[in-house]
Design a protein around this motif. Structure first.
Motif, PDB file in Angstrom:
ATOM      1  N   LEU A  52      -6.693  35.598  20.428  1.00  0.00           N
ATOM      2  CA  LEU A  52      -5.581  36.081  21.249  1.00  0.00           C
ATOM      3  C   LEU A  52      -4.275  36.082  20.455  1.00  0.00           C
ATOM      4  O   LEU A  52      -3.535  37.078  20.442  1.00  0.00           O
ATOM      5  CB  LEU A  52      -5.437  35.196  22.495  1.00  0.00           C
ATOM      6  N   ILE A  53      -3.983  34.977  19.780  1.00  0.00           N
ATOM      7  CA  ILE A  53      -2.743  34.870  18.996  1.00  0.00           C
ATOM      8  C   ILE A  53      -2.714  35.916  17.881  1.00  0.00           C
ATOM      9  O   ILE A  53      -1.725  36.630  17.687  1.00  0.00           O
ATOM     10  CB  ILE A  53      -2.597  33.456  18.387  1.00  0.00           C
ATOM     11  N   MET A  93      -5.995  32.355   5.657  1.00  0.00           N
ATOM     12  CA  MET A  93      -6.019  30.938   6.030  1.00  0.00           C
ATOM     13  C   MET A  93      -5.664  30.731   7.496  1.00  0.00           C
ATOM     14  O   MET A  93      -6.145  29.790   8.131  1.00  0.00           O
ATOM     15  CB  MET A  93      -5.008  30.153   5.174  1.00  0.00           C
ATOM     16  N   PHE A  94      -4.829  31.619   8.027  1.00  0.00           N
ATOM     17  CA  PHE A  94      -4.292  31.413   9.374  1.00  0.00           C
ATOM     18  C   PHE A  94      -4.690  32.492  10.369  1.00  0.00           C
ATOM     19  O   PHE A  94      -4.559  32.298  11.582  1.00  0.00           O
ATOM     20  CB  PHE A  94      -2.765  31.323   9.303  1.00  0.00           C
ATOM     21  N   THR A  95      -5.164  33.635   9.878  1.00  0.00           N
ATOM     22  CA  THR A  95      -5.504  34.734  10.795  1.00  0.00           C
ATOM     23  C   THR A  95      -6.969  35.132  10.715  1.00  0.00           C
ATOM     24  O   THR A  95      -7.365  36.111  11.345  1.00  0.00           O
ATOM     25  CB  THR A  95      -4.645  35.973  10.498  1.00  0.00           C
ATOM     26  N   THR A  96      -7.770  34.436   9.944  1.00  0.00           N
ATOM     27  CA  THR A  96      -9.187  34.701   9.657  1.00  0.00           C
ATOM     28  C   THR A  96      -9.336  35.799   8.600  1.00  0.00           C
ATOM     29  O   THR A  96      -8.462  36.656   8.448  1.00  0.00           O
ATOM     30  CB  THR A  96     -10.033  35.085  10.898  1.00  0.00           C
ATOM     31  N   ASN A  97     -10.452  35.755   7.896  1.00  0.00           N
ATOM     32  CA  ASN A  97     -10.712  36.720   6.823  1.00  0.00           C
ATOM     33  C   ASN A  97     -10.840  38.147   7.340  1.00  0.00           C
ATOM     34  O   ASN A  97     -10.432  39.100   6.676  1.00  0.00           O
ATOM     35  CB  ASN A  97     -11.950  36.316   6.018  1.00  0.00           C
ATOM     36  N   ASP A  98     -11.386  38.321   8.534  1.00  0.00           N
ATOM     37  CA  ASP A  98     -11.550  39.662   9.105  1.00  0.00           C
ATOM     38  C   ASP A  98     -10.190  40.338   9.316  1.00  0.00           C
ATOM     39  O   ASP A  98      -9.999  41.499   8.947  1.00  0.00           O
ATOM     40  CB  ASP A  98     -12.284  39.596  10.454  1.00  0.00           C
ATOM     41  N   PRO A 138      -9.437  25.009   8.869  1.00  0.00           N
ATOM     42  CA  PRO A 138     -10.449  25.073   9.933  1.00  0.00           C
ATOM     43  C   PRO A 138     -10.374  26.362  10.747  1.00  0.00           C
ATOM     44  O   PRO A 138     -11.368  26.773  11.348  1.00  0.00           O
ATOM     45  CB  PRO A 138     -10.115  23.861  10.809  1.00  0.00           C
ATOM     46  N   ILE A 139      -9.188  27.001  10.779  1.00  0.00           N
ATOM     47  CA  ILE A 139      -9.024  28.216  11.583  1.00  0.00           C
ATOM     48  C   ILE A 139      -9.165  29.482  10.745  1.00  0.00           C
ATOM     49  O   ILE A 139      -9.006  30.589  11.257  1.00  0.00           O
ATOM     50  CB  ILE A 139      -7.655  28.228  12.304  1.00  0.00           C
ATOM     51  N   GLY A 140      -9.484  29.340   9.459  1.00  0.00           N
ATOM     52  CA  GLY A 140      -9.568  30.502   8.581  1.00  0.00           C
ATOM     53  C   GLY A 140     -10.763  31.400   8.841  1.00  0.00           C
ATOM     54  O   GLY A 140     -10.707  32.605   8.601  1.00  0.00           O
TER      55      GLY A 140
END
Length: 372
Positions: A52-53, A93-98, A138-140
């Protein structure tokens, strides 16, 4: 009726990871009755909140705005590629690799169209940067979120494993950019403005309780209710734009793994592969090449106590074949849409770079595991 059926089949078969998880859940359910206890609710809730973020920041143009602004400072192809790799690395690192791939690859394509930049090698390197950079937090990426939750890791224990991998990976990426000629670039991309700045600020503030909840400082049920109510107030339409198929994919994976853990023959076979850190590591590396690193992580975690070995295996295992990571599949799709005639060139370059990077990193961290 035929059109609806075709659309339904496309939705099922058009996403490799979803197809794998659905097939695994259905087949294993013939041998074991699924139970609600198989589902890790915390992972699903945290993943929903992160999606969502990130979707909000993407929709309002913040990610692309910042990336283009930095890229415009680069004056030659080598610096540009290095900058894109670093941006992708940090962004993932903060928004995911996708999301990092979805943000950076279109920018790379736009630059190529403007100034004739040779796009194949830089596109491959930025994809690798997304897969490796996402290993830092952990959120990556989804597999890190699952490992962090499943093993109830503390932030200190997680970063103790992720920082060395992150540093070595970044060093290899920067060394790889030296193979690009420092040819001058005489083009500048127009910077799109960030829309709805107040809402962007609101969603950025909303990310604070989300991250705090992931680290277990606040019960995830409380953060879920808070984030959901806040999203409804700020912009409820954002809830309709999320990729709920990813959440369903995880749910199906939990069902499949839960079933497997209660089928004696399969349970014994997988457990035999996880008796040492090195075996866990190699299993994750190998399995990721076949079914990608997310399902391989969910499948292997219940059978091993070696969280750090699984972490290294799953994250390094995102390199290699194009299907080892969903981000790689996305990068290829974006590239192919614009440069279909360069498909084979991309695949050849992708395999060469990924195999070299996979070999170097797997050997380095295998030696670390042997010494433990």
């Amino acid at each position: 009726m035929v059109g609806i059926w075709k659309k339904f089949l496309h939705e099922i078969t058009g996403h490799a990871l979803f197809s794998i998880s659905l097939t695994a859940a259905v087949v294993t359910s013939f041998f074991n009755i699924p139970r609600w206890g198989y589902i890790d609710v915390k992972v699903l809730v945290c993943l929903f909140e992160l999606m969502l973020i990130v979707k909000a920041l993407e929709e309002y143009g913040l990610l692309g705005h910042v990336a283009v602004k930095i890229v415009n400072c680069c004056k030659n192809e080598r610096r540009l590629t290095a900058a894109l790799c670093v941006i992708t690395f940090l962004l993932s690192m903060f928004t995911t690799n996708d999301v990092a791939v979805l943000t950076i690859v279109p920018i790379l394509v736009a630059i190529s169209r403007t100034c004739g930049l040779s796009v194949t090698f830089p596109c491959v390197l930025t994809t690798i940067a997304a897969n490796l950079g996402s290993s830092a937090t952990p959120i990556g990426n989804p597999q890190n979120l699952y490992i962090f939750s499943f093993y109830k890791m503390s932030p200190v224990s997680f970063f103790r494993e992720s920082v060395p991998l992150c540093l070595v990976s970044l060093l290899l990426l920067m060394a790889s950019t030296l193979f690009i000629r420092p040819k001058k670039i005489r083009a500048e991309l127009s910077i799109a403005p960030v829309t709805e700045k107040k809402r962007v600020a609101a969603f950025l503030l909303l990310s604070v309780p989300v991250i705090v909840g992931i680290f277990g400082l606040i019960p995830y049920a409380i953060t879920f209710v808070f984030v959901l109510l806040a999203a409804i107030i700020i912009n409820r339409s954002m809830l309709r734009k999320l990729d709920y198929r990813l959440l369903l994919t995880f749910l199906l994976l939990f069902v499949a793994v839960g079933n497997i853990s209660h089928i004696p023959v399969l349970k014994e076979q997988i457990a035999a592969l996880e008796t040492t850190p090195l075996k866990t590591y190699v299993s994750a590396l190998f399995l990721s090449q076949i079914i990608s690193n997310v399902p391989s992580t969910v499948m292997l975690a219940p059978f091993t106590v070696y969280a750090y070995a699984l972490f290294y295996g799953a994250n390094i295992g995102g390199l290699g074949t194009p299907i080892a990571s969903l981000a790689s599949v996305i990068a290829f799709s974006l590239f192919y849409q614009v440069f279909p005639h360069k498909k084979l060139q991309f695949i050849g370059t992708f395999l060469l770079c990924n195999v070299i990077m996979l070999f170097v990193l797997s050997v380095v961290f295998a030696s670390v595991l042997v010494q433990v």
